[in-house]
Design a protein around this motif. Sequence first.
Motif, short mmCIF file in Angstrom:
data_model
loop_
_atom_site.label_atom_id
_atom_site.label_comp_id
_atom_site.label_asym_id
_atom_site.label_seq_id
_atom_site.Cartn_x
_atom_site.Cartn_y
_atom_site.Cartn_z
N ARG A 128 0.82 -1.21 0.00
CA ARG A 128 0.00 0.00 0.00
C ARG A 128 0.86 1.26 0.00
O ARG A 128 0.49 2.28 -0.58
CB ARG A 128 -0.92 -0.01 1.22
N GLU A 166 -11.07 8.50 -8.38
CA GLU A 166 -11.04 7.82 -7.08
C GLU A 166 -11.46 6.36 -7.21
O GLU A 166 -10.89 5.47 -6.55
CB GLU A 166 -11.96 8.54 -6.10
N ALA A 167 -12.44 6.10 -8.05
CA ALA A 167 -12.87 4.71 -8.27
C ALA A 167 -11.75 3.90 -8.92
O ALA A 167 -11.51 2.74 -8.57
CB ALA A 167 -14.12 4.67 -9.13
N ALA A 180 -9.29 3.05 -6.31
CA ALA A 180 -9.78 1.97 -5.44
C ALA A 180 -9.65 0.61 -6.11
O ALA A 180 -9.29 -0.39 -5.46
CB ALA A 180 -11.24 2.24 -5.05
N GLN A 220 -7.26 -2.42 -4.76
CA GLN A 220 -7.76 -3.78 -4.54
C GLN A 220 -6.91 -4.81 -5.28
O GLN A 220 -6.56 -5.86 -4.74
CB GLN A 220 -9.22 -3.89 -4.98
N PRO A 273 -15.22 -1.99 -5.46
CA PRO A 273 -14.59 -0.97 -6.31
C PRO A 273 -14.96 -1.10 -7.78
O PRO A 273 -15.13 -0.09 -8.47
CB PRO A 273 -13.10 -1.20 -6.08
N LYS A 280 -18.30 0.44 -8.09
CA LYS A 280 -18.17 1.88 -7.85
C LYS A 280 -17.60 2.59 -9.07
O LYS A 280 -17.97 3.72 -9.38
CB LYS A 280 -17.27 2.12 -6.63
N SER A 281 -16.69 1.92 -9.76
CA SER A 281 -16.13 2.49 -10.98
C SER A 281 -17.21 2.63 -12.05
O SER A 281 -17.27 3.64 -12.77
CB SER A 281 -14.98 1.62 -11.49
N THR A 309 -12.49 -4.56 1.18
CA THR A 309 -11.32 -4.20 0.39
C THR A 309 -10.37 -3.27 1.13
O THR A 309 -9.38 -2.84 0.58
CB THR A 309 -11.74 -3.53 -0.93
N GLN A 310 -10.68 -2.95 2.38
CA GLN A 310 -9.80 -2.06 3.11
C GLN A 310 -8.62 -2.84 3.69
O GLN A 310 -8.77 -3.99 4.11
CB GLN A 310 -10.57 -1.39 4.25
#
Length: 409
Positions: free
Chosen positions: A32, A117-118, A121, A125, A237, A240-241, A407-408
Motif C-alpha cells: 500500500r 477515485e474509483a 480503489a 484492490q 470498487p 463503484k467504478s 477491500t480495506q
Amino acid sequence: MRLIVLVPLLAAIPGAALAKPLTFERALERARAYAPSLKAGAAGVDAARSDSVAAGRLPDPTLAVGIDNFPVSGPPAFSFTRENMTMERIGLEQAFPNPAKRRAERTRAQADIGMAEAGLAVEAQNVRLETALAWIDLYYAKRRLAQLDLLNDSLNDLQTTVSARLAAGTARPSQAFEPEQLRAAVNDRRSELAAEVAAARARLIRFTGDPDADAAGDPPTIEVDRARLMAGVASLPALKSLDAGIDVADADTELARAEKRPDWRVTTSYGRRDPAFGDMVSVGVSIDLPLFTKRRQDPKIAARASDAERARLLREAGERQIVAALDAALADHVMHHQLLMNARDTLVPLAKRRAELDMASYAAGKLDLGSALLSTLAEAEAEVDALAREAEVARDAIRINFTYGDTQP
C-alpha cells in the motif's frame, strides 16, 4: 554434476537467511505504501481535483486593440489627420456562458474526481490481492521445498544401509545406484519448486518494493461467508467504478442540454480620435441564438443520453457478472477444500503406510529396493501434493474475500 547444474538456479534465489522476512500483514502494508501504480492513481486523483477548481468559472476576458475608420482611398487616404472619423480603439470582451452550462461543467468535474477515485480503489484492490497471493504462493512453495529436503536427508541414511549390505554381500551391486536414482528424481522436483519460490518472491518484491522480501510467520485464517459477501457487492470498487461512469455520462448529457440555452457576451471599447473631436465609448451585448436545435444540439443530446443508458446497462451487467463469478469461486473453494481433506485423511496416510510397509518388506528381504524407494517417493509426492492443495484453499479464501469482500487494508 547435479550440484553444478543446480547452482545457477539456486543462486538466483535469495536465501531465506539473507532475505528480509515479511509477515502477511506487513507485506500488505508495504504494498500500500510503495506500489508505484497506487502513487500514480493518487496523482490522477489530485489532477482531477485541481481541474475541478477551474470548472464552471467564467472564461478570461478578451482584450481588443485596433484602428477604426482608417481611410484607404480619396483625398485623406492613408492619413491619420485628414479624416475626422479615424480613431484608435481599445476594448474588452467578457463571455458569460449560460448558468446551466456552468453547473454542468462543475458536475462533470466532480464526476471526473469520482472516476479517478474509483480507478484508484480498483487498483488498490488489485495490488492488495496480488500481494496477498504472492505471499501465499511463496509461503507454500517454501514449505513444499522443505518437505522434499526432508526426503533428501532420509536418503543419506538409506544410502548408508545399502552400503553396509553391499559390504556384507546381502545386496546386489546394482542396488547401490537405486538411492542415487531416487535422489536425482527428487532433485528434478526440487528444481521445479525452487523456480516456483523464485517466481513468487519476484512477485512479492514487485508489489512491496523490498528487494529481499521473504514470507515469514503464519498465513492468515480467513473465513468465507457468502451472505456477508453478497451484502457488500454494491460497494465493490469494480461497481463503484461503473457508478462513476454513470455520473460522467449523466454530466455529459446535462452539458449537451445546456448547449440549447444561449450564451452571451458583453463588449466595451474606448475610441480615441483627433484632439479636435471628442473620444468615443462603445458598449454592446451579443447573444447566441440556438435556432436550429433539431440538426445541431438535439442529436448531441440524444447521443449523450444513449451513452448514459449504456453506462447503466453496463453497471447492471457488471453486477450480474460479479455475482456469477462469486458463486463460481465459492464452488471451486468447496471443491478444493474437499480435495484437501481427501489428501489429509486418505491419500497421505495411505502413502505413508505403504512406504513403511514396503521398507519393512525390503528389510525382510521380501521386496526389492527399487519398489521400496518408489513408495518412499510416492509418500513425499503425496505430502507435497497435500501442501499444494492447502495452498489452493488458502488462495481461494484470499481471492474471494479480497475480491468480493472487505477491500480495506
